[in-house]
Design a protein around this motif. Structure first.
Motif, PDB file in Angstrom:
ATOM      1  N   GLY A  44     -34.903  46.943  61.532  1.00  0.00           N
ATOM      2  CA  GLY A  44     -33.664  47.742  61.643  1.00  0.00           C
ATOM      3  C   GLY A  44     -34.006  48.119  63.014  1.00  0.00           C
ATOM      4  O   GLY A  44     -35.047  48.370  63.602  1.00  0.00           O
ATOM      5  N   SER A  45     -32.507  49.270  63.026  1.00  0.00           N
ATOM      6  CA  SER A  45     -32.764  49.918  63.689  1.00  0.00           C
ATOM      7  C   SER A  45     -34.161  50.879  63.770  1.00  0.00           C
ATOM      8  O   SER A  45     -34.050  51.843  65.358  1.00  0.00           O
ATOM      9  N   ASN A  46     -34.035  51.286  62.521  1.00  0.00           N
ATOM     10  CA  ASN A  46     -35.489  52.465  62.507  1.00  0.00           C
ATOM     11  C   ASN A  46     -36.786  52.265  62.428  1.00  0.00           C
ATOM     12  O   ASN A  46     -37.856  52.818  62.364  1.00  0.00           O
ATOM     13  N   LYS A  47     -36.545  50.823  63.235  1.00  0.00           N
ATOM     14  CA  LYS A  47     -37.995  49.982  63.332  1.00  0.00           C
ATOM     15  C   LYS A  47     -39.096  50.090  62.650  1.00  0.00           C
ATOM     16  O   LYS A  47     -39.872  49.862  62.294  1.00  0.00           O
ATOM     17  N   LYS A  48     -38.405  49.953  61.368  1.00  0.00           N
ATOM     18  CA  LYS A  48     -38.933  48.957  59.639  1.00  0.00           C
ATOM     19  C   LYS A  48     -38.153  48.212  59.341  1.00  0.00           C
ATOM     20  O   LYS A  48     -37.081  48.023  59.977  1.00  0.00           O
ATOM     21  N   ILE A  49     -39.124  47.681  58.236  1.00  0.00           N
ATOM     22  CA  ILE A  49     -38.698  46.303  57.820  1.00  0.00           C
ATOM     23  C   ILE A  49     -37.353  46.252  57.028  1.00  0.00           C
ATOM     24  O   ILE A  49     -37.861  46.956  55.687  1.00  0.00           O
ATOM     25  N   PRO A  50     -36.242  45.559  57.204  1.00  0.00           N
ATOM     26  CA  PRO A  50     -34.991  46.938  55.983  1.00  0.00           C
ATOM     27  C   PRO A  50     -35.562  45.986  54.191  1.00  0.00           C
ATOM     28  O   PRO A  50     -34.916  46.494  53.547  1.00  0.00           O
ATOM     29  N   ASN A  51     -36.240  45.070  54.568  1.00  0.00           N
ATOM     30  CA  ASN A  51     -36.447  43.880  53.201  1.00  0.00           C
ATOM     31  C   ASN A  51     -37.936  43.159  52.860  1.00  0.00           C
ATOM     32  O   ASN A  51     -37.792  42.845  53.921  1.00  0.00           O
ATOM     33  N   ASP A  52     -38.460  42.937  51.732  1.00  0.00           N
ATOM     34  CA  ASP A  52     -39.259  41.284  52.095  1.00  0.00           C
ATOM     35  C   ASP A  52     -38.176  40.880  52.224  1.00  0.00           C
ATOM     36  O   ASP A  52     -39.168  39.792  53.119  1.00  0.00           O
ATOM     37  N   ASN A  53     -37.374  40.038  52.590  1.00  0.00           N
ATOM     38  CA  ASN A  53     -36.979  38.842  53.020  1.00  0.00           C
ATOM     39  C   ASN A  53     -36.929  38.738  54.091  1.00  0.00           C
ATOM     40  O   ASN A  53     -36.681  37.513  54.686  1.00  0.00           O
ATOM     41  N   TYR A  54     -36.983  40.082  54.786  1.00  0.00           N
ATOM     42  CA  TYR A  54     -36.652  39.323  56.939  1.00  0.00           C
ATOM     43  C   TYR A  54     -38.236  39.642  57.086  1.00  0.00           C
ATOM     44  O   TYR A  54     -38.439  39.714  58.074  1.00  0.00           O
ATOM     45  N   PHE A  55     -38.917  39.087  56.115  1.00  0.00           N
ATOM     46  CA  PHE A  55     -40.953  39.019  56.317  1.00  0.00           C
ATOM     47  C   PHE A  55     -40.422  37.137  55.772  1.00  0.00           C
ATOM     48  O   PHE A  55     -40.909  36.439  55.192  1.00  0.00           O
ATOM     49  N   ILE A  56     -40.696  36.179  56.707  1.00  0.00           N
ATOM     50  CA  ILE A  56     -41.057  35.582  57.286  1.00  0.00           C
ATOM     51  C   ILE A  56     -41.643  34.272  57.230  1.00  0.00           C
ATOM     52  O   ILE A  56     -42.698  34.481  58.250  1.00  0.00           O
ATOM     53  N   PHE A  57     -42.114  33.645  56.591  1.00  0.00           N
ATOM     54  CA  PHE A  57     -43.671  32.454  56.381  1.00  0.00           C
ATOM     55  C   PHE A  57     -43.652  31.891  55.625  1.00  0.00           C
ATOM     56  O   PHE A  57     -42.407  31.443  54.950  1.00  0.00           O
ATOM     57  N   TYR A  58     -44.015  30.962  55.446  1.00  0.00           N
ATOM     58  CA  TYR A  58     -44.214  29.678  54.297  1.00  0.00           C
ATOM     59  C   TYR A  58     -43.415  30.095  52.845  1.00  0.00           C
ATOM     60  O   TYR A  58     -43.040  29.152  53.052  1.00  0.00           O
TER      61      TYR A  58
END
Length: 98
Positions: A44-58
Motif C-alpha cells: 500500500g501507500s504506507n509501504k506495507k502489505i494491506p493484508n495477507d490476501n495481497y501476498f500472491i503464491f500457489y
C-alpha cells in the motif's frame, strides 16, 4: 535498452500486462529434488502489505483486485519443455491505486 533511474524518479514504461516466469529442469544429477515458487506481495501507500490476501503464491493464487495471478505450483520443474514452469501474470491496469 538500458534505463537509468535516480531514487524517486518515475517514468512510463508503456506496458499494461507483464508476466514473471520461473523455469527449471528436474534435478537429475545429485538425486535431490528441488522446487522453486513464484510469489509476489503488493504494498500500500504506507509501504506495507494491506493484508495477507495481497501476498500472491500457489496457495493464494489471485490478488483481491485481480491484478496479480499465479498459474499454480509446479513442484518438480517438469511441466514445461524449456519454458516457464510457474508464472505470475500482472495486469497493471487492475492494480488498486491505494
Amino acid at each position: 535498452m538500458a534505463i537509468t533511474l535516480e531514487k524517486g524518479q518515475r517514468i512510463g514504461i508503456g506496458l499494461s500486462k507483464v508476466s514473471v516466469g520461473l523455469g527449471w529442469d528436474p534435478n537429475e544429477g545429485t538425486g535431490f529434488d528441488f522446487d522453486l515458487d513464484a510469489s509476489a506481495f503488493m504494498l500500500g501507500s504506507n509501504k506495507k502489505i494491506p493484508n495477507d490476501n495481497y501476498f500472491i503464491f500457489y496457495n493464494n493464487p489471485k490478488s483481491p483486485d485481480g491484478a496479480v495471478e499465479s498459474t499454480g505450483d509446479d513442484t518438480t520443474g517438469g511441466n514445461s519443455d524449456g519454458g516457464d514452469d510457474e508464472t505470475l501474470n500482472v495486469d497493471l491496469q487492475k492494480v488498486d491505486p491505494s
